[in-house]
Enzyme design. Structure first.
Site, PDB file in Angstrom:
ATOM      1  N   LYS A 174       0.806  -1.035  -0.078  1.00  0.00           N
ATOM      2  CA  LYS A 174       0.064  -0.023  -0.040  1.00  0.00           C
ATOM      3  C   LYS A 174       0.953   1.381  -0.182  1.00  0.00           C
ATOM      4  O   LYS A 174       1.808   1.370   0.700  1.00  0.00           O
ATOM      5  CB  LYS A 174      -0.872   0.047   1.404  1.00  0.00           C
ATOM      6  CG  LYS A 174      -2.218   0.968   1.079  1.00  0.00           C
ATOM      7  CD  LYS A 174      -2.955   0.531   2.272  1.00  0.00           C
ATOM      8  CE  LYS A 174      -4.266   1.330   1.999  1.00  0.00           C
ATOM      9  NZ  LYS A 174      -5.564   1.127   3.045  1.00  0.00           N
ATOM     10  N   GLU A 225     -18.799  -4.628  11.796  1.00  0.00           N
ATOM     11  CA  GLU A 225     -19.799  -3.896  12.535  1.00  0.00           C
ATOM     12  C   GLU A 225     -20.725  -4.837  13.306  1.00  0.00           C
ATOM     13  O   GLU A 225     -21.178  -4.233  14.475  1.00  0.00           O
ATOM     14  CB  GLU A 225     -20.366  -2.764  11.556  1.00  0.00           C
ATOM     15  CG  GLU A 225     -19.378  -1.530  11.038  1.00  0.00           C
ATOM     16  CD  GLU A 225     -18.839  -2.098   9.801  1.00  0.00           C
ATOM     17  OE1 GLU A 225     -17.785  -1.273   9.362  1.00  0.00           O
ATOM     18  OE2 GLU A 225     -18.971  -3.260   9.221  1.00  0.00           O
ATOM     19  N   ARG A 253     -24.904  -1.204   8.757  1.00  0.00           N
ATOM     20  CA  ARG A 253     -24.644  -2.704   8.579  1.00  0.00           C
ATOM     21  C   ARG A 253     -24.843  -3.490   9.710  1.00  0.00           C
ATOM     22  O   ARG A 253     -24.894  -4.541   9.880  1.00  0.00           O
ATOM     23  CB  ARG A 253     -23.035  -2.842   7.972  1.00  0.00           C
ATOM     24  CG  ARG A 253     -22.864  -1.984   6.910  1.00  0.00           C
ATOM     25  CD  ARG A 253     -21.333  -1.675   6.725  1.00  0.00           C
ATOM     26  NE  ARG A 253     -20.335  -2.821   6.281  1.00  0.00           N
ATOM     27  CZ  ARG A 253     -20.197  -3.424   5.153  1.00  0.00           C
ATOM     28  NH1 ARG A 253     -20.750  -2.703   3.977  1.00  0.00           N
ATOM     29  NH2 ARG A 253     -19.400  -4.485   5.142  1.00  0.00           N
TER      30      ARG A 253
END
Length: 618
Positions: free
Chosen positions: A281, A365, A393
């Protein structure tokens, strides 16, 4: 002539040499750094997938073949290669390119996304539809290792592996989502990446076979089964194989030649395939490589130094983290939970002060909400910090596991209201409507940061389910003279006027205060109420307002449908109020991406818009 100048669509990649593809990779990285430094956006994630994206677009036949990008925050290279290169100056600006995939924008965006862990489910649906219709094309889901911690992704892997439909899942493994990945799955992938026994055996076999005169390379290419056997011996579990996938990898995600080879081979295989690609990344920009979490999502910055141009202002998220540390020092029962967002929610400092009382559960979540409920049953004081858009969610868990059992969990709902450049998938303007219908749940919202500090302590001491909704960023540079003590269900009268009453909730109360000052100059003196409690309403004060005022305005950073103003209307109807109530908020449409100030202006929630709306009514 630069290679990037010749490339506008995937077909332009087909005849480029390997050398040109590598040059293109470097040029795309420079292009990304230059453009994102001006507009802001997701930088580190896109720098990490340059070669991967080029290889996908080279091997597969888009848009006939379908690529589904998980989350979509790594889709910038995809957009560059699919006819949108010349629009990058408009990235994340009002009317410009979205920072995520969206079907409205291009036929190459087969599935829109902004939340994680959806790609495999969507791709499997596309593959099933293809087979039902008797069509022929490839379907590829690109998912990060962080998104793979989401329960939905694991459900989809389970179903896809059992289905036996032709489907390619590319696991982009960069060891990061937004913050450092956590959990046993991340540890499993790390084991695969770093297994020296496997790497050594694989490399030894490759060297030995390729030394065979004349036939070495051909024999090596046909040894797929032997290599798979080696993996079975040295990598315990082989999770993906057990789920029904043919596993290929790990592959160096920055080696275009290797990527082209594995994608070409994958096209010839049948059934579900998982290609494990290792990327870095932030690759190619030293500041993003060193701090990929910081450069995951950035505002405009100086390329040479990496310094952010955005003027620093104390944010609600930072204040939340600071206040929680102060309170946790005094109360050992306070614990904090995040779903892979310790930096964004301001909990990173808390995690450093209280390692044993901080829990990052990954992009999960639903689990986070029920986990918090479990902690609460044992006398702890759990605070679950979550973005409004991601709390969607975990709705069933809030209803069934927290509120139904009346457990004292604090939902610290960050990024409530519009968030700006991230757009439709991230605007936090649904939470009042879906939360206020839940029994046992109290909802509060501060008018500014000072009141927010008061509310955090009050909420933690409150012994029932409670949600605090607060915005992205900081205050609007408005000073209030009074801060009444917080009493359950009681609003705050900020100014006492006549004829007209303005009831505002949250940060927009700051704009309302400035509107009052502007109206005062024209001898109009409204009353201003800070509705710090969204649920319950201050029914006693509302009864007085209904008696004293013929015109009432409600202001909220939320949809009108089912929102705070809607709750006031419901009570007014119950009390047979005969005056006029005008609700000000967002209409029944998805709010696009753009600067927050510009979006406030578009929906008449800026000072001028509120002033004109109120003046017109009175």
């Amino acid at each position: 002539m630069a290679v990037l100048e010749k490339v506008n669509y995937p077909k332009d990649l087909k005849n480029l040499s390997l050398k040109e593809l590598n040059i293109l990779s470097n040029e795309i990285r420079k292009f990304l750094i230059d453009k994102v430094s001006k507009t802001g956006g997701h930088l580190a994630s896109n720098l990490g997938v340059v070669e991967l994206t080029i290889a996908l677009h080279r091997i597969f036949d888009l848009p006939k073949d379908k690529i589904v990008w998980d989350v979509g925050h790594q889709c910038y290279v995809h957009k560059i290669l699919t006819g949108r290169k010349d629009k990058f100056d408009t990235l994340r600006t009002y009317g410009g390119l979205s920072g995520f995939t969206t079907r409205k924008e291009s036929e190459y965006d087969v599935f829109g996304a902004g939340h994680s862990s959806t790609s495999i489910s969507a791709a499997l649906g596309i593959a099933k539809a293809r087979d039902l219709k008797g069509e022929k094309f490839n379907v590829i889901a690109v998912i990060g290792d962080g998104a793979l911690t989401g329960g939905m992704a694991l459900e989809a892997l389970n179903d896809a592996g059992a289905s036996k439909n032709d489907l390619i899942v590319v696991l982009n493994d960069n060891e990061m989502s937004i913050s450092q990945n956590v959990g046993s799955l991340a540890m499993y992938l790390s084991k695969i990446r770093t297994s020296p026994k496997y790497i050594t055996i694989r490399n030894d076999i490759e060297l030995l076979v390729k030394k065979i005169p004349a036939l070495g390379n051909n024999i090596y290419k046909s040894m797929e089964k032997i290599k798979e056997g080696v993996k079975q011996l040295v990598i315990p579990g082989m999770l993906f194989e057990e789920l029904g996938f043919t596993y290929l990898g790990p592959i160096d995600g920055h080696n275009i030649e290797n990527l082209l080879d594995v994608f070409q081979r994958a096209k010839k295989l049948k059934g579900p395939i998982l290609i494990h690609v290792i990327t870095k990344k932030g690759k190619g920009y030293i500041y993003a490589e060193d701090q990929p979490d910081v450069y995951h999502g950035v505002g405009p910055f100086e390329v040479a130094t990496g310094n952010n141009f955005t003027q620093s202002k104390i944010t609600y998220s930072e204040v939340f983290g600071e206040e929680l540390i102060k309170l946790a020092k005094e109360d050992q029962r306070i614990v904090a939970i995040t779903a892979a967002m310790p930096d964004g929610t301001g909990l990173k400092p808390f995690s450093e002060h209280f390692k044993d009382r901080f829990f990052d559960v990954g992009i999960a979540e639903q689990h986070a909400a029920t986990f918090a409920a479990g902690l609460a049953t044992q006398g702890l004081k759990p605070i679950f910090a979550v973005y409004s858009t991601f709390l969607q969610r975990a709705y069933d868990q809030v209803v069934h596991d927290i509120c139904l059992q009346n457990l004292p969990v604090v939902l610290a709902i960050d990024r409530s209201g519009i968030v700006g450049e991230d757009g439709e998938t991230h605007q936090g303007i649904l939470d009042i409507s879906f939360l206020r219908v839940i029994p046992n749940l109290t909802i509060i919202s501060p008018k500014d940061i000072e009141e927010f500090k008061m509310m955090i302590k009050w909420a933690i001491d409150f012994n029932r389910p409670i949600a605090i909704r607060y915005p992205r960023g900081g205050d609007l540079n408005v000073q209030f003279e009074k801060y009444d003590e917080i009493n359950y269900g009681k609003w705050e009268e900020l100014t006492i006027g006549k004829d007209v009453c303005i009831i505002s909730t949250g940060r927009l109360t700051q704009n309302a205060k400035l509107v009052i000052e502007k109206l005062n100059k024209h001898d109009i003196f409204p009353t201003l109420i800070n509705a710090r409690f969204i649920k319950p309403l201050d029914y006693k004060l509302l009864d007085e307002i209904f008696k004293d005022y013929n015109i009432i305005f409600t202001i909220e950073d939320h949809y009108l449908s089912g929102g705070f103003g809607s709750a006031v209307l419901e009570y007014a109807a119950k009390k047979n109020y005969k005056g006029k109530i005008r609700n000000i908020g967002y209409p029944d449409e998805f709010v696009t991406h753009g600067n927050i100030s510009l979006l406030y202006k578009k929906y008449n929630l800026d000072i001028e818009g509120l002033y004109n709306t109120i003046l017109k009514e009175i």
